[in-house]
Design an enzyme around this catalytic site. Structure first.
Site, PDB file in Angstrom:
ATOM      1  CG  ASP A 181      25.358  86.444 -33.133  1.00 58.59           C
ATOM      2  OD1 ASP A 181      25.296  85.266 -33.532  1.00 58.59           O
ATOM      3  OD2 ASP A 181      25.999  86.778 -32.119  1.00 58.59           O
ATOM      4  CE1 TYR A 309      27.643  82.331 -27.754  1.00 59.08           C
ATOM      5  CE2 TYR A 309      29.081  84.234 -27.932  1.00 59.08           C
ATOM      6  CZ  TYR A 309      28.211  83.340 -28.510  1.00 59.08           C
ATOM      7  OH  TYR A 309      27.906  83.457 -29.846  1.00 59.08           O
ATOM      8  CG  HIS A 360      24.327  84.258 -38.242  1.00 58.61           C
ATOM      9  ND1 HIS A 360      23.300  84.098 -37.340  1.00 58.61           N
ATOM     10  CD2 HIS A 360      25.356  84.813 -37.539  1.00 58.61           C
ATOM     11  CE1 HIS A 360      23.688  84.521 -36.144  1.00 58.61           C
ATOM     12  NE2 HIS A 360      24.934  84.954 -36.238  1.00 58.61           N
TER      13      HIS A 360
END
Length: 382
Positions: A181, A309, A360
């Site tokens: 990630d 982000y 993930h």
């Protein structure tokens, strides 16, 4: 030593009042209604979330996991004006290779609890002493005990520079980097920043920002990954758009409501874990999942972790990168969208593995596979 470069021991010690407040908030949740027979198609079903929240309130014991985390040496230091928290677990093997492990969102240092022992002390877990690592496991600025951030500008490039400084400060001038990630952005970034120090980069969930070209020449598995990528860009992109545009607005709900924070994170553990798992806790231990959520709740980092982000997108730090010269290994788990020929444009791929289980959150879902792959990759680089 200058005061601001001091490395200070750290122990997690959450006030009981914070835990009592959490329990009280969970008991007073104002539950939203949902539609019948829609399952997970519109988000987390209220019937599922109520059960998980009830267990969080009455069955889960934070103190058990606080003690578990505190078994490992933890420290804080200030880098670039920001408090950085990290685990530093040295191997009993003197020739161990230093390795920095970087988590992602909505993960935390909790992701790595099941790999610390086998990676630092392989002999104690039936492995080979030659595969030992000294581990450095930082919390990303804005997340967990490295948060909240106190100023704007903490995009992944700045995080990478901070982690490079951390490794220098610890005296490591030759080391490896691993992550998934966000960690699959930061780890290769460390290689690009310090190719003379980083002996190799291992990543899971690695993707490239380039067009794969003629789809017909892709393998069947790669075509399926491309199709899943399209799903992620549409149905799976809502959280991204909110976090890269209005993280502050989102923060109020998540910071004030533990059930809101739980739903925001658990949805990703449903969407991104092994597709063979019906529910998140079928893929990841339920208590570990809640411990991960606790690190966001107790540190008040819902907003600052979402803000990373915003910073990264507005800094253009998610675009294509210059090709790295550092040897790179990739582990592909179910639902990863890694396509080798696009990744090879940006990375020096010398090792590629594909697995039929996990997802993930590989270090939590399939620690045995990830440990084996990390060992295999770095065995050629020591």
């Amino acid at each position: 030593m200058e005061t601001n470069s001091e490395i200070r021991p750290f122990t997690i010690d959450i006030p009981q009042a914070d835990l009592d407040d959490l329990r009280d908030r969970l008991a007073r949740t104002r539950w939203a209604a949902d539609l019948p027979d829609v399952g997970w198609s519109r988000g987390v079903p209220v019937s599922y979330l109520k059960g998980l929240a009830e267990y969080w309130r009455d069955g889960y014991d934070w103190r058990t996991y606080e003690r578990e985390l505190n078994k490992y040496p933890q420290f804080t230091t200030e880098i670039d004006g920001q408090n950085i928290h990290f685990l530093h677990v040295r191997s009993p093997e003197p020739d161990a290779l230093p390795l920095i492990l970087t988590h992602g969102w909505p993960g935390s240092i909790v992701e790595f609890l099941n790999v610390i022992g086998p990676l630092t002390d392989p002999k104690a877990y039936g492995g080979n002493a030659a595969d030992a690592f000294h581990l450095v496991i930082p919390s990303i600025p804005g997340s967990g005990f490295s948060g909240p951030t106190g100023e704007a500008g903490w995009d992944t490039n700045r995080v990478t520079r901070a982690f490079a400084e951390l490794m220098d400060r610890l005296g490591y001038d030759r080391y490896g980097a691993q992550g998934g990630d966000t960690g699959a952005v930061v780890s290769p970034g460390l290689g690009r920043l310090n190719p003379d120090k980083v002996v190799g980069v291992h990543a899971n969930g690695l993707s490239a920002f380039t067009d794969p070209g003629d789809v017909e020449t892709l393998t069947e598995a790669e075509q399926a990954r491309l199709k899943h990528l399209e799903y992620l860009k549409t149905e799976g992109s809502g959280y991204v758009m909110i976090q890269i545009t209005r993280p502050q607005t989102l923060a109020y709900g998540l910071h004030d409501s533990p059930v809101g924070q739980l739903a925001w994170i658990v949805e990703k553990f449903k969407e991104w874990t092994d597709p063979a798992a019906e529910l998140p806790e079928d893929a990841v231990d339920r208590d570990l999942l809640l411990t991960n959520v606790m690190l966001y709740w107790l540190t008040g980092t819902a907003g600052s972790s979402a803000n990373s982000y915003y910073e990264t997108a507005h800094a253009g730090a998610w675009g294509a990168s210059e090709r790295s010269t550092v040897p790179t290994g990739v582990a592909v788990f179910p639902l990863d969208v890694s396509i080798r020929r696009t990744i090879e444009l940006e990375h020096n791929i010398v090792h590629w593995s594909e697995f039929g289980r996990g997802g993930h959150f590989a270090a939590m879902e399939a620690p045995d596979l990830l440990i084996g792959d990390v060992r295999a990759f770095f065995s050629k680089l020591r």
